[in-house]
Design a protein around this motif. Sequence first.
Motif, PDB file in Angstrom:
ATOM      1  N   ARG A   1       0.833  -1.207   0.000  1.00 23.84           N
ATOM      2  CA  ARG A   1       0.000   0.000   0.000  1.00 23.84           C
ATOM      3  C   ARG A   1       0.860   1.246   0.000  1.00 23.84           C
ATOM      4  O   ARG A   1       0.557   2.228  -0.660  1.00 23.84           O
ATOM      5  CB  ARG A   1      -0.893   0.002   1.248  1.00 23.84           C
ATOM      6  N   TYR A   2       1.948   1.206   0.738  1.00 25.01           N
ATOM      7  CA  TYR A   2       2.735   2.417   0.912  1.00 25.01           C
ATOM      8  C   TYR A   2       4.003   2.452   0.080  1.00 25.01           C
ATOM      9  O   TYR A   2       4.791   3.388   0.204  1.00 25.01           O
ATOM     10  CB  TYR A   2       3.083   2.593   2.391  1.00 25.01           C
TER      11      TYR A   2
ATOM     12  N   GLN B   1       4.472   2.935  -3.158  1.00 23.58           N
ATOM     13  CA  GLN B   1       4.507   4.078  -4.083  1.00 23.58           C
ATOM     14  C   GLN B   1       4.864   5.354  -3.330  1.00 23.58           C
ATOM     15  O   GLN B   1       5.632   6.190  -3.810  1.00 23.58           O
ATOM     16  CB  GLN B   1       3.137   4.267  -4.751  1.00 23.58           C
ATOM     17  N   LEU B   2       4.279   5.470  -2.143  1.00 19.56           N
ATOM     18  CA  LEU B   2       4.553   6.646  -1.316  1.00 19.56           C
ATOM     19  C   LEU B   2       6.028   6.691  -0.949  1.00 19.56           C
ATOM     20  O   LEU B   2       6.671   7.747  -0.969  1.00 19.56           O
ATOM     21  CB  LEU B   2       3.715   6.533  -0.042  1.00 19.56           C
TER      22      LEU B   2
ATOM     23  N   VAL C   1      -2.782   9.201   5.290  1.00 18.03           N
ATOM     24  CA  VAL C   1      -3.588   8.713   4.160  1.00 18.03           C
ATOM     25  C   VAL C   1      -4.579   7.668   4.657  1.00 18.03           C
ATOM     26  O   VAL C   1      -5.754   7.682   4.302  1.00 18.03           O
ATOM     27  CB  VAL C   1      -2.673   8.113   3.063  1.00 18.03           C
TER      28      VAL C   1
ATOM     29  N   SER D   1       8.243   7.602  -3.891  1.00 19.49           N
ATOM     30  CA  SER D   1       8.046   9.024  -4.177  1.00 19.49           C
ATOM     31  C   SER D   1       8.835   9.877  -3.184  1.00 19.49           C
ATOM     32  O   SER D   1       9.475  10.861  -3.568  1.00 19.49           O
ATOM     33  CB  SER D   1       6.554   9.343  -4.100  1.00 19.49           C
ATOM     34  N   GLU D   2       8.807   9.498  -1.921  1.00 15.76           N
ATOM     35  CA  GLU D   2       9.565  10.233  -0.905  1.00 15.76           C
ATOM     36  C   GLU D   2      11.063  10.143  -1.176  1.00 15.76           C
ATOM     37  O   GLU D   2      11.788  11.124  -1.012  1.00 15.76           O
ATOM     38  CB  GLU D   2       9.271   9.670   0.496  1.00 15.76           C
TER      39      GLU D   2
ATOM     40  N   HIS E   1       3.126  10.066   6.754  1.00 14.64           N
ATOM     41  CA  HIS E   1       2.297  10.359   5.594  1.00 14.64           C
ATOM     42  C   HIS E   1       1.327   9.208   5.328  1.00 14.64           C
ATOM     43  O   HIS E   1       0.145   9.416   5.049  1.00 14.64           O
ATOM     44  CB  HIS E   1       3.217  10.588   4.381  1.00 14.64           C
ATOM     45  N   ALA E   2       1.866   7.996   5.424  1.00 16.12           N
ATOM     46  CA  ALA E   2       1.028   6.832   5.170  1.00 16.12           C
ATOM     47  C   ALA E   2      -0.097   6.724   6.192  1.00 16.12           C
ATOM     48  O   ALA E   2      -1.234   6.399   5.852  1.00 16.12           O
ATOM     49  CB  ALA E   2       1.889   5.578   5.200  1.00 16.12           C
TER      50      ALA E   2
ATOM     51  N   ARG F   1       8.939  10.159   7.795  1.00 18.54           N
ATOM     52  CA  ARG F   1       8.018  10.880   6.908  1.00 18.54           C
ATOM     53  C   ARG F   1       7.073   9.929   6.197  1.00 18.54           C
ATOM     54  O   ARG F   1       5.873  10.190   6.114  1.00 18.54           O
ATOM     55  CB  ARG F   1       8.823  11.654   5.855  1.00 18.54           C
ATOM     56  N   ALA F   2       7.626   8.864   5.666  1.00 17.98           N
ATOM     57  CA  ALA F   2       6.793   7.916   4.924  1.00 17.98           C
ATOM     58  C   ALA F   2       5.739   7.308   5.845  1.00 17.98           C
ATOM     59  O   ALA F   2       4.569   7.189   5.470  1.00 17.98           O
ATOM     60  CB  ALA F   2       7.659   6.818   4.312  1.00 17.98           C
TER      61      ALA F   2
END
Lengths: 231, 243
Positions: free
Chosen positions: B152-153, B155-156, B199, B159-160, B195-196, B191-192
């Motif tokens: 799920r995370y 891609q996040l 979301v 991107s980070e 952020h996750a 951060r990831a």
Amino acid sequence: MKNESESAPAIECRNYTFAYNQESPVLHNVSFGIQPGEHTALFGLNGSGKSTLLRSLVGLNRGEGEILIQGIEVIKRNLKAVRRQVGYLFQDPQVQLFSLTVIEDVAFGPANLHGDEELARDQAEQALESVGYRGDLFAPCHTLSLGEMRRVALAGLLALDPAILLLDEPDSFLDKRGTGMLTRLLQDLDDVTLLLVTHNREFATSLCERALLLEDGVLSYAGPIDTAPEE
Amino acid sequence: MSLERSSSVRSVTRQWWCDRDARYKVSFLLFAVPGVVLYPPDQVGGGLYYVLISAALAFSAGMKFSLRYFFPLSLVLIIFAGIPALTAVAGLTDRSVSHELVFGGMVALKTLSIVLFILGLGNTLTASETFAVLRWFRLPAGIIFLLLVGYRYFQLFTSEVRNILEARQLRLYERSALTGIVGALRVLLHRAFDHAEDVYMAMRLRGGESSIPLLKPLHASGSDPAAFSLLLVLIILPFLGML
């Protein structure tokens, strides 16, 4: 650090075209020049290509055409020299901050530039003071409010004393006092070339004498800010 | 997506076959079936078995995708095959160079094949199908949970990583990208993760239901990222040893 040459424009774009994929080009034959020390606002609706243009100016995107920064072409082998001249403020401040603490992040650039950690730290503290940051120097960056992140991100650029500043919506997330502080700060940077993306006309008019207008990736206006059409 | 075991193996298998496109079916019949014939994997034929199984999946995923990984994977092959042979040349082992080459070659083929298998699998099954298969094979729920969260995370996370590298380069960072990522690992994980979680909370606030708990109230201290990284290494290490 600042280039003393007055002969070449500080920022020059010649027939620059960029597309993320072939079906949807983002910038079409954009051409403009910004003289050293000039403050220019870049207007345009969301999705018009403003941030893409800024990213191209620092070599994060590579399209067709030419971009020159202080007479240096923005190509792969020149990126180091280009980035020494330019400070780029991301639209999202969270993207810009990558160190564990505030002071570490702001000192990152100067430390890379001259390697003197103590000097870098002093420069970082001065830069933080200039942007009005009053929080803990050792606070984790990711715990700051967006407004504080914006100030810290800007401090990280100012600590490098760049000749050119590219600011992508620097007034977003700032309160009235913060916007006032930012306006005063940027007004004092007389010999810094400024390209400022903003939707706030009042903010832009107080800082800039010229404006560019992007509409669907095409530069439809380049001239005095007073006569710039609405987005 | 349900993580419960399928009630009918036959129906799941039939559905899986029907959902595959023609290229996949051809590659499966041309490569995978002969590969099974060459079992068991402990003998020389085992290397070929893995290659054929993986070729089946890589081919069905597309040559363009497979070729993208050709050179780095060839490097893996050369390293695994070359090192044992070099030890023989240097006289560090009693076995002959040719024996070591064959041994190293088989290990390399096995490694290459498993990597291709995973890559091919990723491109021929949807996430739901993949996790359903893992559940069907009784993989521990905790492992599946970690994979789900990771998927799920992912891609996040990438991107980070990209954002951090760009931001560093713009502030005159000149060392390798890998050093940059490692140096930013603690911040990246913070951060990831944050952020996750945001979301995921947004999904929950809009009606999404799940038994996966939120960890937001927890506060990570300085040693937590290091402990988490060590845990990841401990999880991955046994799999590396099995290769």
